[in-house]
Design a protein around this motif. Structure first.
Motif, PDB file in Angstrom:
ATOM      1  N   MET A 292      20.921  57.251  34.543  1.00  0.00           N
ATOM      2  CA  MET A 292      21.882  57.730  33.554  1.00  0.00           C
ATOM      3  C   MET A 292      23.163  58.196  34.241  1.00  0.00           C
ATOM      4  SD  MET A 292      19.333  59.867  31.034  1.00  0.00           S
ATOM      5  CE  MET A 292      20.695  60.627  30.154  1.00  0.00           C
ATOM      6  N   LEU A 293      23.018  58.910  35.357  1.00  0.00           N
ATOM      7  CA  LEU A 293      24.178  59.385  36.104  1.00  0.00           C
ATOM      8  C   LEU A 293      24.990  58.219  36.658  1.00  0.00           C
ATOM      9  CD1 LEU A 293      25.748  61.796  37.362  1.00  0.00           C
ATOM     10  CD2 LEU A 293      24.239  61.563  39.357  1.00  0.00           C
ATOM     11  N   ALA A 294      24.306  57.201  37.181  1.00  0.00           N
ATOM     12  CA  ALA A 294      25.006  56.041  37.750  1.00  0.00           C
ATOM     13  C   ALA A 294      25.816  55.308  36.683  1.00  0.00           C
ATOM     14  CB  ALA A 294      23.996  55.096  38.404  1.00  0.00           C
ATOM     15  N   VAL A 295      25.213  55.100  35.514  1.00  0.00           N
ATOM     16  CA  VAL A 295      25.922  54.411  34.427  1.00  0.00           C
ATOM     17  C   VAL A 295      27.111  55.244  33.949  1.00  0.00           C
ATOM     18  CG1 VAL A 295      25.714  53.591  32.047  1.00  0.00           C
ATOM     19  CG2 VAL A 295      23.900  53.108  33.696  1.00  0.00           C
ATOM     20  N   ALA A 296      26.897  56.562  33.787  1.00  0.00           N
ATOM     21  CA  ALA A 296      27.974  57.436  33.329  1.00  0.00           C
ATOM     22  C   ALA A 296      29.120  57.466  34.337  1.00  0.00           C
ATOM     23  CB  ALA A 296      27.441  58.849  33.087  1.00  0.00           C
ATOM     24  N   ALA A 297      28.777  57.528  35.629  1.00  0.00           N
ATOM     25  CA  ALA A 297      29.822  57.537  36.658  1.00  0.00           C
ATOM     26  C   ALA A 297      30.594  56.229  36.670  1.00  0.00           C
ATOM     27  CB  ALA A 297      29.192  57.797  38.027  1.00  0.00           C
ATOM     28  N   ALA A 298      29.902  55.109  36.475  1.00  0.00           N
ATOM     29  CA  ALA A 298      30.586  53.814  36.429  1.00  0.00           C
ATOM     30  C   ALA A 298      31.553  53.750  35.252  1.00  0.00           C
ATOM     31  CB  ALA A 298      29.560  52.687  36.341  1.00  0.00           C
ATOM     32  N   LEU A 299      31.113  54.232  34.091  1.00  0.00           N
ATOM     33  CA  LEU A 299      31.981  54.217  32.917  1.00  0.00           C
ATOM     34  C   LEU A 299      33.175  55.145  33.095  1.00  0.00           C
ATOM     35  CD1 LEU A 299      29.310  54.251  30.067  1.00  0.00           C
ATOM     36  CD2 LEU A 299      30.865  52.380  30.626  1.00  0.00           C
ATOM     37  N   ALA A 300      32.971  56.272  33.755  1.00  0.00           N
ATOM     38  CA  ALA A 300      34.046  57.247  33.904  1.00  0.00           C
ATOM     39  C   ALA A 300      35.054  56.863  34.985  1.00  0.00           C
ATOM     40  CB  ALA A 300      33.459  58.622  34.215  1.00  0.00           C
ATOM     41  N   PHE A 301      34.591  56.243  36.074  1.00  0.00           N
ATOM     42  CA  PHE A 301      35.454  56.062  37.237  1.00  0.00           C
ATOM     43  C   PHE A 301      35.788  54.611  37.578  1.00  0.00           C
ATOM     44  CE2 PHE A 301      33.229  60.124  38.003  1.00  0.00           C
ATOM     45  CZ  PHE A 301      34.323  60.959  38.114  1.00  0.00           C
ATOM     46  N   ALA A 302      34.992  53.658  37.125  1.00  0.00           N
ATOM     47  CA  ALA A 302      35.234  52.265  37.522  1.00  0.00           C
ATOM     48  C   ALA A 302      36.550  51.761  36.944  1.00  0.00           C
ATOM     49  CB  ALA A 302      34.087  51.374  37.060  1.00  0.00           C
ATOM     50  N   PRO A 303      37.272  50.909  37.671  1.00  0.00           N
ATOM     51  CA  PRO A 303      38.527  50.369  37.129  1.00  0.00           C
ATOM     52  C   PRO A 303      38.266  49.471  35.932  1.00  0.00           C
ATOM     53  CG  PRO A 303      37.925  49.272  39.174  1.00  0.00           C
ATOM     54  CD  PRO A 303      36.984  50.426  39.021  1.00  0.00           C
ATOM     55  N   VAL A 304      39.223  49.452  35.015  1.00  0.00           N
ATOM     56  CA  VAL A 304      39.089  48.602  33.833  1.00  0.00           C
ATOM     57  C   VAL A 304      39.175  47.140  34.229  1.00  0.00           C
ATOM     58  CG1 VAL A 304      40.082  48.024  31.596  1.00  0.00           C
ATOM     59  CG2 VAL A 304      40.069  50.390  32.366  1.00  0.00           C
ATOM     60  N   LYS A 305      40.084  46.828  35.140  1.00  0.00           N
ATOM     61  CA  LYS A 305      40.256  45.461  35.615  1.00  0.00           C
ATOM     62  C   LYS A 305      40.085  45.434  37.126  1.00  0.00           C
ATOM     63  CE  LYS A 305      43.544  44.184  31.972  1.00  0.00           C
ATOM     64  NZ  LYS A 305      44.912  43.707  31.667  1.00  0.00           N
ATOM     65  N   LEU A 306      39.491  44.355  37.606  1.00  0.00           N
ATOM     66  CA  LEU A 306      39.343  44.214  39.045  1.00  0.00           C
ATOM     67  C   LEU A 306      40.710  43.966  39.670  1.00  0.00           C
ATOM     68  CD1 LEU A 306      36.156  41.964  39.257  1.00  0.00           C
ATOM     69  CD2 LEU A 306      36.319  44.402  39.759  1.00  0.00           C
ATOM     70  N   PRO A 307      41.005  44.550  40.837  1.00  0.00           N
ATOM     71  CA  PRO A 307      42.299  44.306  41.468  1.00  0.00           C
ATOM     72  C   PRO A 307      42.449  42.845  41.864  1.00  0.00           C
ATOM     73  CG  PRO A 307      40.798  45.463  42.951  1.00  0.00           C
ATOM     74  CD  PRO A 307      40.136  45.433  41.601  1.00  0.00           C
ATOM     75  N   ALA A 308      43.665  42.338  41.745  1.00  0.00           N
ATOM     76  CA  ALA A 308      43.939  40.931  42.105  1.00  0.00           C
ATOM     77  C   ALA A 308      43.839  40.743  43.600  1.00  0.00           C
ATOM     78  CB  ALA A 308      45.323  40.534  41.607  1.00  0.00           C
ATOM     79  N   VAL A 309      43.097  39.721  44.023  1.00  0.00           N
ATOM     80  CA  VAL A 309      42.975  39.397  45.458  1.00  0.00           C
ATOM     81  C   VAL A 309      43.190  37.908  45.636  1.00  0.00           C
ATOM     82  CG1 VAL A 309      41.398  41.298  45.960  1.00  0.00           C
ATOM     83  CG2 VAL A 309      40.468  39.136  45.194  1.00  0.00           C
ATOM     84  N   PRO A 310      43.733  37.508  46.734  1.00  0.00           N
ATOM     85  CA  PRO A 310      43.945  36.062  46.979  1.00  0.00           C
ATOM     86  C   PRO A 310      42.600  35.344  47.114  1.00  0.00           C
ATOM     87  CG  PRO A 310      44.436  37.347  48.956  1.00  0.00           C
ATOM     88  CD  PRO A 310      44.229  38.338  47.847  1.00  0.00           C
ATOM     89  N   ASP A 311      42.538  34.138  46.586  1.00  0.00           N
ATOM     90  CA  ASP A 311      41.327  33.314  46.715  1.00  0.00           C
ATOM     91  C   ASP A 311      41.097  32.944  48.165  1.00  0.00           C
ATOM     92  OD1 ASP A 311      40.925  33.405  44.008  1.00  0.00           O
ATOM     93  OD2 ASP A 311      42.071  31.574  43.632  1.00  0.00           O
ATOM     94  N   LYS A 312      39.822  32.867  48.490  1.00  0.00           N
ATOM     95  CA  LYS A 312      39.475  32.479  49.874  1.00  0.00           C
ATOM     96  C   LYS A 312      38.608  31.229  49.837  1.00  0.00           C
ATOM     97  CE  LYS A 312      39.657  37.163  51.711  1.00  0.00           C
ATOM     98  NZ  LYS A 312      38.930  38.246  52.413  1.00  0.00           N
TER      99      LYS A 312
END
Length: 203
Positions: A183-203
């Motif tokens: 429950m703590l892990a899911v709540a922390a992910a919802l509270a702190f995870a970025p909405v969108k993944l940062p853009a990175v160049p394709d490899k």
């Protein structure tokens, strides 16, 4: 509601403390939090008083005002437990007694317990002061990178659950068993995870 129904004073206190901190930290959602949280608490308390008492005598809403027993206090024995655990911590202060060895230590006042109902003592008796310092050194960089996303009430509510769980872990086993940890892990992910993944160049 389960906290009331099971008579868990610690869980209700942690929930109220988490709500209080949330009301202070998320002023833009203060009225919504207040209305929803306290409506839920009132409904939970009323339903818990109406529903049948759990079969186990150790549970039930009427445990909020327990009948005094010889050798028992309002902490249900936790203070005497913590004092005895603290003594064992200083018997092996560097690396502790080992992970999940608590039930194998010879405690006079509470044999067969699996954890000390306090996450700080749990960490100290398991991995000692040096182990806790190394663990903090590994975790702190991750904590420093975390940024609370207050762009929605869902994220703020998730942060409230994180706060309540951490507070409850000082009184019970909220960071010992898998269910509250998930429950703590899911709540922390919802509270702190970025909405969108940062853009990175394709490899």
């Amino acid at each position: 509601m389960l906290a009331f129904w099971t008579g868990s004073r610690g869980a209700v206190f942690a929930t109220l403390a988490g709500i209080g901190l949330l009301l202070f930290a998320a002023a833009q959602y203060r009225m919504q939090i207040f209305k929803f949280a306290f409506s839920a608490l009132i409904v939970g308390a009323v339903l818990s008083a109406i529903l049948p008492t759990p079969p186990n005598a150790a549970y039930g809403i009427f445990r909020f005002s327990p009948v005094p027993e010889a050798g028992r206090d309002l902490s249900t024995g936790r203070i005497s437990m913590w004092i005895e655990v603290a003594g064992k911590v200083f018997e092996r202060p560097v690396f502790g007694w080992g992970l999940d060895q608590f039930q194998l230590i010879d405690f006079k006042g509470f044999p067969d317990y699996r954890q000390p109902h306090n996450v700080i003592l749990q960490a100290l008796i398991s991995i000692g002061f040096l182990g806790c310092a190394l663990l903090a050194a590994a975790i702190l960089p991750v904590v420093r990178m975390a940024k609370l996303k207050s762009d929605s009430l869902n994220r703020v509510a998730s942060f409230g659950l994180v706060l309540a769980t951490l507070i409850y872990s000082l009184h019970d086993a909220a960071l010992y068993y898998n269910y509250p940890l998930m429950m703590l892990a899911v709540a922390a992910a919802l509270a702190f995870a970025p909405v969108k993944l940062p853009a990175v160049p394709d490899k």
